[in-house]
Design a protein around this motif. Sequence first.
Motif, PDB file in Angstrom:
ATOM      1  N   UNK A 258      13.340  -5.919  -4.720  1.00 30.00           N
ATOM      2  CA  UNK A 258      13.974  -4.599  -4.715  1.00 30.00           C
ATOM      3  C   UNK A 258      13.367  -3.714  -5.814  1.00 30.00           C
ATOM      4  N   UNK A 259      13.021  -4.296  -6.947  1.00 28.07           N
ATOM      5  CA  UNK A 259      12.370  -3.531  -8.014  1.00 28.07           C
ATOM      6  C   UNK A 259      10.977  -3.073  -7.587  1.00 28.07           C
ATOM      7  N   UNK A 260      10.290  -3.934  -6.855  1.00 29.79           N
ATOM      8  CA  UNK A 260       8.915  -3.645  -6.442  1.00 29.79           C
ATOM      9  C   UNK A 260       8.871  -2.653  -5.293  1.00 29.79           C
TER      10      UNK A 260
ATOM     11  N   UNK B  15      -3.833  -7.770 -21.078  1.00 29.92           N
ATOM     12  CA  UNK B  15      -3.751  -6.373 -20.639  1.00 29.92           C
ATOM     13  C   UNK B  15      -3.041  -6.249 -19.296  1.00 29.92           C
ATOM     14  N   UNK B  16      -2.786  -7.385 -18.656  1.00 33.75           N
ATOM     15  CA  UNK B  16      -2.191  -7.402 -17.325  1.00 33.75           C
ATOM     16  C   UNK B  16      -0.881  -8.171 -17.331  1.00 33.75           C
ATOM     17  N   UNK B  17      -0.101  -7.964 -16.279  1.00 28.82           N
ATOM     18  CA  UNK B  17       1.165  -8.659 -16.095  1.00 28.82           C
ATOM     19  C   UNK B  17       1.286  -9.004 -14.617  1.00 28.82           C
ATOM     20  N   UNK B  18       1.488 -10.278 -14.307  1.00 32.04           N
ATOM     21  CA  UNK B  18       1.763 -10.680 -12.919  1.00 32.04           C
ATOM     22  C   UNK B  18       3.249 -10.454 -12.695  1.00 32.04           C
ATOM     23  N   UNK B  19       3.575  -9.564 -11.766  1.00 36.53           N
ATOM     24  CA  UNK B  19       4.986  -9.236 -11.555  1.00 36.53           C
ATOM     25  C   UNK B  19       5.602  -9.950 -10.357  1.00 36.53           C
ATOM     26  N   UNK B  20       4.766 -10.498  -9.496  1.00 33.23           N
ATOM     27  CA  UNK B  20       5.279 -11.251  -8.343  1.00 33.23           C
ATOM     28  C   UNK B  20       4.144 -12.054  -7.748  1.00 33.23           C
TER      29      UNK B  20
ATOM     30  N   UNK C 130       0.838  -1.208   0.000  1.00 34.67           N
ATOM     31  CA  UNK C 130       0.000   0.000   0.000  1.00 34.67           C
ATOM     32  C   UNK C 130       0.872   1.256   0.000  1.00 34.67           C
ATOM     33  N   UNK C 131       1.955   1.221   0.767  1.00 36.72           N
ATOM     34  CA  UNK C 131       2.842   2.385   0.825  1.00 36.72           C
ATOM     35  C   UNK C 131       3.574   2.624  -0.492  1.00 36.72           C
ATOM     36  N   UNK C 132       3.641   1.593  -1.338  1.00 35.47           N
ATOM     37  CA  UNK C 132       4.312   1.706  -2.638  1.00 35.47           C
ATOM     38  C   UNK C 132       3.324   1.842  -3.789  1.00 35.47           C
ATOM     39  N   UNK C 133       2.049   2.072  -3.473  1.00 39.44           N
ATOM     40  CA  UNK C 133       1.069   2.333  -4.522  1.00 39.44           C
ATOM     41  C   UNK C 133       0.310   1.126  -5.028  1.00 39.44           C
ATOM     42  N   UNK C 134       0.525  -0.028  -4.436  1.00 39.93           N
ATOM     43  CA  UNK C 134      -0.224  -1.223  -4.842  1.00 39.93           C
ATOM     44  C   UNK C 134      -1.502  -1.304  -4.011  1.00 39.93           C
ATOM     45  N   UNK C 135      -2.421  -0.399  -4.281  1.00 40.68           N
ATOM     46  CA  UNK C 135      -3.626  -0.357  -3.460  1.00 40.68           C
ATOM     47  C   UNK C 135      -4.901  -0.622  -4.255  1.00 40.68           C
TER      48      UNK C 135
END
Length: 122
Positions: free
Chosen positions: A116-118, A52-57, A23-28
Amino acid sequence: MENLRTDKPGEMNTLSQVMAKLHSKGYDVEFKMSDHGRMQPTEGDEIYNPDDLLIIKTYRFEGESDPSDNSVLYLMEDKNGKKGYVLDAYGAYTSHDEAGFDEFLQKIPVEDREEQQIFGGL
């Protein structure tokens, strides 16, 4: 899939710790299946097809003794960089009983990014 059970101090090892950091990194933005059999944010008008989407982790959390406490968290981005997530329980305990949910997720491209990227350097 990443299993976050760890006893190292300062590391995120619970779902609530990871969700707070996200949430603090904008994944809200939470993504859910729409009535159309596609994904959409819980708040917003966008409707997404799998490409249209990408699972990044992907994170997996295991309950201490109750299998119904097992959950999986998919971090996602859309093609415009909107960041969000899908949270689900394992197997028979799934919280997504929508037709086609599993098949939809399997069609989303996966890019396993480093934390670290996330999170920008834990």
